[in-house]
Design an enzyme around this catalytic site. Structure first.
Site, PDB file in Angstrom:
ATOM      1  N   PRO A 189       0.826  -1.209   0.000  1.00  0.00           N
ATOM      2  CA  PRO A 189       0.000   0.000   0.000  1.00  0.00           C
ATOM      3  C   PRO A 189       0.864   1.265   0.000  1.00  0.00           C
ATOM      4  O   PRO A 189       1.936   1.285   0.601  1.00  0.00           O
ATOM      5  CB  PRO A 189      -0.821  -0.112   1.279  1.00  0.00           C
ATOM      6  CG  PRO A 189      -0.135  -1.123   2.132  1.00  0.00           C
ATOM      7  CD  PRO A 189       0.614  -2.037   1.206  1.00  0.00           C
ATOM      8  N   ASP A 222      15.507   2.669   3.643  1.00  0.00           N
ATOM      9  CA  ASP A 222      14.448   2.048   2.830  1.00  0.00           C
ATOM     10  C   ASP A 222      14.993   1.536   1.504  1.00  0.00           C
ATOM     11  O   ASP A 222      14.692   0.415   1.082  1.00  0.00           O
ATOM     12  CB  ASP A 222      13.344   3.072   2.529  1.00  0.00           C
ATOM     13  CG  ASP A 222      12.512   3.427   3.747  1.00  0.00           C
ATOM     14  OD1 ASP A 222      13.014   3.276   4.874  1.00  0.00           O
ATOM     15  OD2 ASP A 222      11.365   3.853   3.568  1.00  0.00           O
ATOM     16  N   GLY A 255       2.381   4.795   0.822  1.00  0.00           N
ATOM     17  CA  GLY A 255       2.556   5.723   1.941  1.00  0.00           C
ATOM     18  C   GLY A 255       2.186   5.141   3.295  1.00  0.00           C
ATOM     19  O   GLY A 255       1.882   5.866   4.235  1.00  0.00           O
ATOM     20  N   ALA A 256       2.206   3.800   3.410  1.00  0.00           N
ATOM     21  CA  ALA A 256       1.684   3.160   4.626  1.00  0.00           C
ATOM     22  C   ALA A 256       2.784   2.629   5.529  1.00  0.00           C
ATOM     23  O   ALA A 256       2.510   1.891   6.473  1.00  0.00           O
ATOM     24  CB  ALA A 256       0.724   2.045   4.245  1.00  0.00           C
ATOM     25  N   GLY A 257       4.039   2.968   5.242  1.00  0.00           N
ATOM     26  CA  GLY A 257       5.132   2.550   6.120  1.00  0.00           C
ATOM     27  C   GLY A 257       5.784   1.250   5.712  1.00  0.00           C
ATOM     28  O   GLY A 257       6.658   0.744   6.411  1.00  0.00           O
ATOM     29  N   LEU A 258       5.364   0.695   4.558  1.00  0.00           N
ATOM     30  CA  LEU A 258       5.945  -0.577   4.114  1.00  0.00           C
ATOM     31  C   LEU A 258       6.934  -0.377   2.955  1.00  0.00           C
ATOM     32  O   LEU A 258       7.279  -1.333   2.259  1.00  0.00           O
ATOM     33  CB  LEU A 258       4.848  -1.574   3.709  1.00  0.00           C
ATOM     34  CG  LEU A 258       3.871  -1.982   4.817  1.00  0.00           C
ATOM     35  CD1 LEU A 258       2.885  -3.027   4.299  1.00  0.00           C
ATOM     36  CD2 LEU A 258       4.610  -2.521   6.044  1.00  0.00           C
ATOM     37  N   GLY A 259       7.364   0.836   2.747  1.00  0.00           N
ATOM     38  CA  GLY A 259       8.443   1.067   1.775  1.00  0.00           C
ATOM     39  C   GLY A 259       8.007   0.999   0.325  1.00  0.00           C
ATOM     40  O   GLY A 259       8.783   0.601  -0.550  1.00  0.00           O
ATOM     41  N   SER A 260       6.755   1.420   0.044  1.00  0.00           N
ATOM     42  CA  SER A 260       6.272   1.353  -1.346  1.00  0.00           C
ATOM     43  C   SER A 260       7.115   2.231  -2.264  1.00  0.00           C
ATOM     44  O   SER A 260       7.491   1.813  -3.367  1.00  0.00           O
ATOM     45  CB  SER A 260       4.807   1.783  -1.425  1.00  0.00           C
ATOM     46  OG  SER A 260       4.663   3.093  -0.904  1.00  0.00           O
ATOM     47  N   SER A 261       7.443   3.440  -1.815  1.00  0.00           N
ATOM     48  CA  SER A 261       8.174   4.348  -2.718  1.00  0.00           C
ATOM     49  C   SER A 261       9.576   3.817  -2.986  1.00  0.00           C
ATOM     50  O   SER A 261      10.060   3.866  -4.126  1.00  0.00           O
ATOM     51  CB  SER A 261       8.222   5.765  -2.141  1.00  0.00           C
ATOM     52  OG  SER A 261       8.767   5.746  -0.849  1.00  0.00           O
TER      53      SER A 261
HETATM   54  C1  MEV Z   1      10.383   6.204   6.278  1.00  0.00           C
HETATM   55  O1  MEV Z   1      10.065   4.923   5.716  1.00  0.00           O
HETATM   56  C2  MEV Z   1      11.517   6.058   7.238  1.00  0.00           C
HETATM   57  C3  MEV Z   1      12.013   7.373   7.852  1.00  0.00           C
HETATM   58  O2  MEV Z   1      13.034   7.035   8.794  1.00  0.00           O
HETATM   59  C4  MEV Z   1      12.561   8.328   6.813  1.00  0.00           C
HETATM   60  C5  MEV Z   1      13.865   7.834   6.205  1.00  0.00           C
HETATM   61  O3  MEV Z   1      14.579   7.008   6.795  1.00  0.00           O
HETATM   62  O4  MEV Z   1      14.210   8.342   5.110  1.00  0.00           O
HETATM   63  C6  MEV Z   1      10.903   8.078   8.625  1.00  0.00           C
END
Ligand code: MEV
Length: 329
Positions: free
Chosen positions: A112, A164, A114-120
């Protein structure tokens, strides 16, 4: 035509603090973004994307088009995803010394947005990998990781760590501290993920932590404390003591909460996991909304999350030892 894929990731420990030189331990998971790249006769770029949220959506996007995309996630998220693709294409053109190369690009992602799972990071890494190969250039994995990092830096306005992108490029469990990025051994980690259906704005959240850290010494100390948790966590990881790892994840979540990057739905899922007997649980990634990660070898956490208000999806995730790779040529 070249199809490459790259994995998403969860943070066992260390997000946000890693931006300020503290160590972090992200782990690649078996959810991948696939990017198909086909060179065009002209210098334009057409992007077709599907499944960028767990519900899935399709968007036709091309440079200079005025068409509104028909999507079920916010337009700003789609714009952000397209920003990463543009930056990845620029990196590929530069690596292949082909400034006028045009491409048809299709993105399919199980991660998904922008959900914290590294999609970008997964889309950027797979995009650079596929586009350079389509232009006849095989970059070493380290260079794909470096160029994906440069692309993220550009899109995130200069505030990003290598965590990431390095994790997505190499797969497995990794340790990142500043420019020092390396693979580490990890035991079998019983990850369970809860997703609230939302997303956080990484740039805004990172800027918020920076501002807090500049305003309050104790916020700067909190960032350093996260580093201490990670340093101790690395020893615990090497010993394979999963119960202690869980306790440290709980600590790490508390410190992230203090830095203002959690949310009501993330906290609800974190507590639902703990109440269900998870060894530990924390938000993963930038926060603000999106996903939590818990450690639980039993089915209890997944079942509890399925019934937790605010949790849209819960699933188990295995460590993915494969990084970016070619799927088809
Ligand atoms: C974002 O997935 C992780 C952060 O630590 C930003 C980054 O490391 O570039 C919040």
């Amino acid at each position: 035509m070249v199809v490459s894929s790259a994995p998403g990731k969860v943070y066992l420990f260390g997000e946000h603090a890693v931006v300020y030189g503290e160590p972090a331990v992200p782990c690649a998971i078996e959810r991948r973004a696939r990017v198909t790249v086909e060179a065009r006769d002209d210098d334009s770029l057409r992007v077709h994307a599907e499944d960028l949220s767990l519900d899935g959506f399709t968007v036709e996007y091309s440079d200079g088009s005025d068409d509104d995309p028909d999507v079920d996630v916010s337009e700003s998220l789609v714009d952000a995803a397209m920003g990463y693709i543009d930056a990845a294409v620029e990196q590929a053109r530069d690596a292949a010394n082909a400034p006028d190369a045009g491409f048809d690009i299709t993105i399919e992602s199980e991660i998904p947005l922008g959900a914290g799972l590294g999609s970008s990071a997964a889309v950027t890494t797979a995009g650079i990998h596929a586009a350079t190969r389509e232009l006849g250039v095989e970059l070493p994995t380290e260079e794909v990781a470096e160029r994906a990092y440069q692309a993220e830096l550009e899109v995130q306005g200069g505030d990003a760590s290598r965590a990431d992108t390095f994790c997505s490029a190499t797969g497995g469990a990794v340790r990142v501290e500043g420019d020092d990025c390396r693979a580490i051994e990890a035991p079998d980690l019983p990850f369970v993920i809860g997703f609230d259906g939302g997303a956080g704005d990484t740039g805004r959240l990172v800027a918020g932590v920076r501002a807090l850290r500049e305003e309050y010494d104790f916020a700067a100390d909190t960032v350093e404390s996260i580093g201490d948790v990670v340093r101790y966590g690395e020893q615990v990881l090497a010993e394979g003591d999963i119960e202690e790892l869980g306790r440290l994840m709980n600590f790490n979540h508390g410190l992230l909460e203090a830095l203002g990057v959690s949310s009501r739905s993330l906290d609800q899922m974190v507590w639902a996991a703990r109440d269900a007997g998870a060894l530990g649980s924390k938000l993963t990634g930038a926060g603000g909304g999106g996903c939590i990660v818990a450690l639980d070898p039993t089915d209890s956490t997944e079942t509890a999350l399925d019934y937790t208000p605010g949790c849209e999806d819960a699933f188990r995730a295995e460590l993915d030892t494969d990084g970016v790779r070619v799927e088809e040529t």
